[in-house]
Scaffold this motif. Structure first.
Motif, PDB file in Angstrom:
ATOM      1  N   ARG A 128      11.350  24.956 -36.288  1.00 40.26           N
ATOM      2  CA  ARG A 128      11.179  23.783 -37.143  1.00 40.26           C
ATOM      3  C   ARG A 128      12.137  23.843 -38.320  1.00 40.26           C
ATOM      4  N   MET A 129      12.806  22.726 -38.590  1.00 41.46           N
ATOM      5  CA  MET A 129      13.665  22.662 -39.778  1.00 41.46           C
ATOM      6  C   MET A 129      12.778  22.713 -41.008  1.00 41.46           C
ATOM      7  N   VAL A 130      13.191  23.541 -41.970  1.00 43.23           N
ATOM      8  CA  VAL A 130      12.430  23.699 -43.213  1.00 43.23           C
ATOM      9  C   VAL A 130      13.404  23.684 -44.383  1.00 43.23           C
ATOM     10  N   PRO A 131      12.908  23.395 -45.591  1.00 47.08           N
ATOM     11  CA  PRO A 131      13.770  23.509 -46.762  1.00 47.08           C
ATOM     12  C   PRO A 131      14.184  24.974 -46.960  1.00 47.08           C
ATOM     13  N   LEU A 132      15.334  25.178 -47.560  1.00 51.96           N
ATOM     14  CA  LEU A 132      15.870  26.524 -47.754  1.00 51.96           C
ATOM     15  C   LEU A 132      14.906  27.408 -48.542  1.00 51.96           C
ATOM     16  N   ASN A 133      14.233  26.849 -49.542  1.00 55.58           N
ATOM     17  CA  ASN A 133      13.317  27.681 -50.324  1.00 55.58           C
ATOM     18  C   ASN A 133      12.124  28.150 -49.489  1.00 55.58           C
ATOM     19  N   GLN A 134      11.692  27.340 -48.512  1.00 59.42           N
ATOM     20  CA  GLN A 134      10.599  27.769 -47.642  1.00 59.42           C
ATOM     21  C   GLN A 134      11.075  28.863 -46.693  1.00 59.42           C
ATOM     22  N   ALA A 142      21.390  38.162 -45.835  1.00 54.82           N
ATOM     23  CA  ALA A 142      21.128  37.393 -47.052  1.00 54.82           C
ATOM     24  C   ALA A 142      20.969  35.910 -46.722  1.00 54.82           C
ATOM     25  N   LEU A 143      21.755  35.401 -45.789  1.00 55.56           N
ATOM     26  CA  LEU A 143      21.611  34.000 -45.375  1.00 55.56           C
ATOM     27  C   LEU A 143      20.246  33.766 -44.731  1.00 55.56           C
ATOM     28  N   VAL A 144      19.795  34.707 -43.916  1.00 55.91           N
ATOM     29  CA  VAL A 144      18.465  34.608 -43.317  1.00 55.91           C
ATOM     30  C   VAL A 144      17.403  34.626 -44.415  1.00 55.91           C
ATOM     31  N   ALA A 145      17.661  35.406 -45.475  1.00 57.45           N
ATOM     32  CA  ALA A 145      16.703  35.541 -46.574  1.00 57.45           C
ATOM     33  C   ALA A 145      16.723  34.354 -47.525  1.00 57.45           C
ATOM     34  N   GLY A 195      29.410  22.191 -41.788  1.00 54.39           N
ATOM     35  CA  GLY A 195      29.054  21.021 -40.977  1.00 54.39           C
ATOM     36  C   GLY A 195      27.723  20.500 -41.464  1.00 54.39           C
ATOM     37  N   ARG A 196      26.733  20.474 -40.608  1.00 50.02           N
ATOM     38  CA  ARG A 196      25.367  20.140 -41.027  1.00 50.02           C
ATOM     39  C   ARG A 196      24.603  21.435 -41.238  1.00 50.02           C
ATOM     40  N   SER A 197      24.512  21.876 -42.486  1.00 48.59           N
ATOM     41  CA  SER A 197      23.773  23.104 -42.789  1.00 48.59           C
ATOM     42  C   SER A 197      22.295  22.878 -42.549  1.00 48.59           C
ATOM     43  N   ARG A 198      21.625  23.883 -42.019  1.00 51.13           N
ATOM     44  CA  ARG A 198      20.190  23.758 -41.775  1.00 51.13           C
ATOM     45  C   ARG A 198      19.518  25.116 -41.766  1.00 51.13           C
ATOM     46  N   SER A 199      18.243  25.079 -42.087  1.00 46.43           N
ATOM     47  CA  SER A 199      17.378  26.256 -42.068  1.00 46.43           C
ATOM     48  C   SER A 199      16.265  25.984 -41.078  1.00 46.43           C
ATOM     49  N   ILE A 252      28.892  28.579 -39.607  1.00 46.84           N
ATOM     50  CA  ILE A 252      28.339  29.922 -39.420  1.00 46.84           C
ATOM     51  C   ILE A 252      26.950  29.741 -38.812  1.00 46.84           C
ATOM     52  N   ARG A 253      26.584  30.617 -37.922  1.00 54.07           N
ATOM     53  CA  ARG A 253      25.222  30.596 -37.366  1.00 54.07           C
ATOM     54  C   ARG A 253      24.684  32.018 -37.394  1.00 54.07           C
ATOM     55  N   VAL A 254      23.527  32.178 -38.020  1.00 57.76           N
ATOM     56  CA  VAL A 254      22.862  33.474 -38.093  1.00 57.76           C
ATOM     57  C   VAL A 254      21.437  33.279 -37.606  1.00 57.76           C
ATOM     58  N   GLU A 255      20.988  34.184 -36.760  1.00 59.27           N
ATOM     59  CA  GLU A 255      19.629  34.103 -36.221  1.00 59.27           C
ATOM     60  C   GLU A 255      19.017  35.498 -36.243  1.00 59.27           C
TER      61      GLU A 255
END
Length: 153
Positions: A111-117, A43-46, A102-106, A62-65
């Motif tokens: 490439r870093m992208v907004p969560l909605n992308q 779900a986090l990946v989604a 910490g520093r949440s990121r997608s 948390i880190r999910v890949e």
């Protein structure tokens, strides 16, 4: 197709590396074995919202890949839906990663992208169903939508 899933520090799931083969994959196990944590990781990946309360003890994030093999159809669909995802050549494999806390990121394809992308790209790669999804069929609005789709309206 989802080929690999790496999960770090998600609740009781401190370290998990899963490789998926072609075809149907079924995750089974006793209560408390971590099935729900795997679903939460997907779900986090989604693109689902994360919660720092899910971070494992002694960890700060948390880190999910997730790694996916891409068909030509999926590559085109991603290019149309999210034209800014790639610069240059379209890859045959795509990695989506998410960090919460910490520093949440997608990150999509490095490439870093907004969560909605991230969610838009992931929605083209995977569909998740829960055990009670069929209850939606009892809602009149869902019935109308399905009928309209069937009739081509």
């Amino acid at each position: 197709m989802l080929t690999d899933l790496v999960v770090r520090n998600l609740g009781t799931l401190v370290h998990a590396d899963l490789a998926f083969g072609p075809g149907l994959t079924v995750v089974t196990g006793e209560s408390g074995a971590g099935k729900s944590m795997l679903l939460r990781a997907l779900a986090l990946v989604a693109g689902a919202k994360g919660d720092v309360g899910w971070v494992a003890r002694e960890a700060d994030h948390i880190r999910v890949e997730a790694e996916f093999d891409l068909t030509t159809e999926i590559q085109r669909a991603i290019e149309v839906a999210c034209p800014d995802v790639w610069e240059g050549e379209t890859p045959a494999r795509l990695i989506i990663s998410r960090t919460v806390g910490g520093r949440s990121r997608s990150v999509v394809d490095g490439r870093m992208v907004p969560l909605n992308q991230q969610g838009a790209v992931a929605s083209l790669l995977m569909v998740m169903h829960g055990q009670h999804d069929q209850r939606q069929l009892t809602r009149p609005s869902v019935q109308r939508e399905l009928l309209d789709r069937f009739c081509g309206a």
